[in-house]
Design a protein around this motif. Structure first.
Motif, PDB file in Angstrom:
ATOM      1  N   VAL A   6       4.216   5.481  -5.695  1.00  0.00           N
ATOM      2  CA  VAL A   6       4.171   5.486  -7.159  1.00  0.00           C
ATOM      3  C   VAL A   6       3.177   6.542  -7.641  1.00  0.00           C
ATOM      4  O   VAL A   6       3.458   7.322  -8.554  1.00  0.00           O
ATOM      5  N   ILE A   7       2.000   6.586  -7.024  1.00  0.00           N
ATOM      6  CA  ILE A   7       0.983   7.567  -7.407  1.00  0.00           C
ATOM      7  C   ILE A   7       1.487   8.980  -7.170  1.00  0.00           C
ATOM      8  O   ILE A   7       1.341   9.857  -8.027  1.00  0.00           O
ATOM      9  N   GLU A  43       3.543  14.139  -9.403  1.00  0.00           N
ATOM     10  CA  GLU A  43       4.610  15.144  -9.489  1.00  0.00           C
ATOM     11  C   GLU A  43       5.165  15.230 -10.906  1.00  0.00           C
ATOM     12  O   GLU A  43       5.402  16.324 -11.420  1.00  0.00           O
ATOM     13  N   ALA A  44       5.370  14.079 -11.531  1.00  0.00           N
ATOM     14  CA  ALA A  44       5.916  14.054 -12.886  1.00  0.00           C
ATOM     15  C   ALA A  44       4.948  14.695 -13.872  1.00  0.00           C
ATOM     16  O   ALA A  44       5.370  15.472 -14.745  1.00  0.00           O
ATOM     17  N   ASP A  90       0.836  -1.205   0.000  1.00  0.00           N
ATOM     18  CA  ASP A  90       0.000   0.000   0.000  1.00  0.00           C
ATOM     19  C   ASP A  90       0.875   1.261   0.000  1.00  0.00           C
ATOM     20  O   ASP A  90       0.618   2.208  -0.739  1.00  0.00           O
ATOM     21  N   ARG A  91       1.924   1.268   0.802  1.00  0.00           N
ATOM     22  CA  ARG A  91       2.840   2.417   0.837  1.00  0.00           C
ATOM     23  C   ARG A  91       3.551   2.583  -0.500  1.00  0.00           C
ATOM     24  O   ARG A  91       3.717   3.685  -1.003  1.00  0.00           O
TER      25      ARG A  91
END
Length: 94
Positions: free
Chosen positions: A22-23, A28-29, A16-17
């Motif tokens: 990743v999200i 940000e990207a 989950d972390r």
């Protein structure tokens, strides 16, 4: 027949972390690329204005800027009142 199901909550929490990281990095990207895209658009617009034969003062090119940056949007343009007429024309004269 017996079926044994074991769920490792620690592994689930780690997954989950990792998914959350990743999200967050993807957001940000995308944000960084959006700002980069707007900067490129402004640069191209300034270049087009500076290469135009009808430019007298260069005020319009100098007024192009980013007004506001949020998580999912970038507001940009010119605050010169006549900018809209340069972009879209003035329409039919009556």
């Amino acid at each position: 027949m017996t079926i044994t199901l074991r769920i490792d909550l620690q592994g689930l929490e780690q997954a989950d972390r990792l998914t959350e990281q990743v999200i967050n990095h993807a957001e940000e990207a995308v944000h960084d690329q959006l700002v980069n895209l707007v900067e490129n658009i402004l640069s191209e617009a300034k270049s087009n204005l500076q290469n135009s034969q009808s430019i007298v003062t260069g005020e319009l090119a100098g007024s192009l800027k980013i007004f506001d940056v949020t998580k999912n949007a970038v507001e940009f343009g010119s605050d010169e009142e006549y900018a809209i007429y340069v972009e879209y024309g003035r329409g039919p004269v009556r």
